[in-house]
Design a protein around this motif. Structure first.
Motif, short mmCIF file in Angstrom:
data_model
loop_
_atom_site.label_atom_id
_atom_site.label_comp_id
_atom_site.label_asym_id
_atom_site.label_seq_id
_atom_site.Cartn_x
_atom_site.Cartn_y
_atom_site.Cartn_z
N HIS A 222 0.81 -1.22 0.00
CA HIS A 222 0.00 0.00 0.00
C HIS A 222 0.85 1.27 0.00
CE1 HIS A 222 0.75 1.00 4.22
NE2 HIS A 222 0.47 -0.25 4.55
N MET A 223 2.16 1.15 0.22
CA MET A 223 3.03 2.32 0.17
C MET A 223 3.47 2.64 -1.25
SD MET A 223 5.49 1.78 3.51
CE MET A 223 6.28 3.38 3.28
N PHE A 270 -5.72 5.79 -4.33
CA PHE A 270 -5.07 5.94 -3.03
C PHE A 270 -5.93 5.40 -1.89
CE2 PHE A 270 -2.31 8.75 -5.35
CZ PHE A 270 -1.10 8.64 -4.68
N ARG A 274 -4.62 2.20 0.53
CA ARG A 274 -4.46 2.23 1.99
C ARG A 274 -5.30 1.16 2.68
NH1 ARG A 274 0.00 4.63 2.77
NH2 ARG A 274 -0.57 4.72 4.97
N HIS A 275 -6.03 0.37 1.89
CA HIS A 275 -6.91 -0.63 2.49
C HIS A 275 -6.09 -1.72 3.16
CE1 HIS A 275 -10.12 -3.63 2.83
NE2 HIS A 275 -10.97 -2.66 2.62
#
Length: 298
Positions: A222-223, A270, A274-275
């Motif tokens: 997620h980064m 995005f 971030r999930h």
């Protein structure tokens, strides 16, 4: 056929990214931005499977680019994150939840809104050599600046910046792939082999691969995946308009719809990125806490 090929390519790319990251997170940190990283990963079956999906996705995207404008194909490729989420759900067993569904609606709705409002089409007004090289130079300079910033800032800023640099190169690669397809259509194989574009496509693909694997190695998915997924279509659309002759409607209403569509795509990407469903790199984090190198973690 543009939509069929575009979505099929996005599916293959999304699956490939998840598999690559799960393998790359265990590679030695010292290999970041070194081609030794690729030599280490090539011995990992999971990574090879991910690369296989990615190559298949790239090949299918060539068919999409051969049938439609870059400005039409790029938003479709941005939906690769949806397919990455589907595989991640299988791996983690987590539900999508409200946040995930909002991200899905924004991403898919943004793609539809951009297509409907912009109605991308090709024109015969291709950019001249000066404009062509100017756009290519700006894109390469942007990628270089992102890499330099990533190395200077390090820490949590490094994976997204490296992924953004990779997405920048991939966007240019998509544009030059479209150019190579046009060259092949007009001059067949001899014309293609005598042009610089296909060789540049290969160089961009290898450099982008190194950057994205380094980003995958340095942090959880997620980064890096959101910036990678958002940057590639934006740069690709810019290149399509910059030197490939792609055009969009420019009426006030169309511009507003295009801006809203692109904004929804980026925000949806995005939000999905971030999930918690996406792999969080727990192996590397645990290894670091125990003073063990990521490559030694089983």
């Amino acid at each position: 056929m543009v939509y069929v090929y575009g979505l099929a390519a996005a599916c293959l790319l999304g699956l490939g990214f998840v598999l690559q990251q799960r393998a790359a997170e265990r590679a030695p940190v010292a290999d970041v931005l070194s081609f030794r990283l690729l030599l280490d990963l090539v011995r990992v079956p999971l990574w090879l499977a991910g690369i296989g999906f990615m190559i298949a996705g790239q090949i299918v995207s060539v068919f999409a680019l051969a049938h439609g404008e870059l400005s039409r194909v790029e938003p479709l490729l941005g939906t690769s994150l949806l397919f990455a989420m589907a595989l991640a759900r299988r791996l983690t067993g987590l539900r999508l939840g409200w946040t995930g569904w909002i991200g899905v609606v924004l991403l898919s709705g943004g793609v539809a809104a951009f297509m409907i409002a912009g109605q991308p089409y090709s024109s015969t007004a291709l950019g001249g050599p000066l404009r062509h090289w100017l756009v290519v130079g700006i894109v390469l300079a942007l990628a270089l600046v992102l890499v330099i910033l990533a190395r200077r800032l390090a820490g949590s800023a490094e994976p997204p910046l490296l992924a953004a640099a990779a997405g920048t190169l991939y966007g240019l690669q998509d544009a030059l792939t479209r150019t190579s397809s046009d060259i092949f259509a007009s001059g067949r194989l001899p014309g293609l082999l005598s042009s610089w574009q296909p060789y540049t496509v290969v160089a961009l693909a290898l450099t982008g691969l190194l950057l994205v694997q380094s980003a995958f190695e340095l942090g959880p998915l997620h980064m890096s995946l959101p910036t990678l997924t958002a940057t590639e279509p934006l740069v690709g659309i810019a290149c399509g308009i910059g030197f490939l002759g792609d055009r969009l409607l420019v009426t006030p209403g169309a511009l507003a719809g295009e801006a809203l569509g692109l904004g929804a795509i980026v925000f949806g990407v995005f939000l999905l990125g971030r999930h918690p469903m996406l792999p969080a790199g727990a192996h590397r984090e645990n290894g670091a806490q125990n003073g063990v190198e990521g490559s030694q973690v089983p």
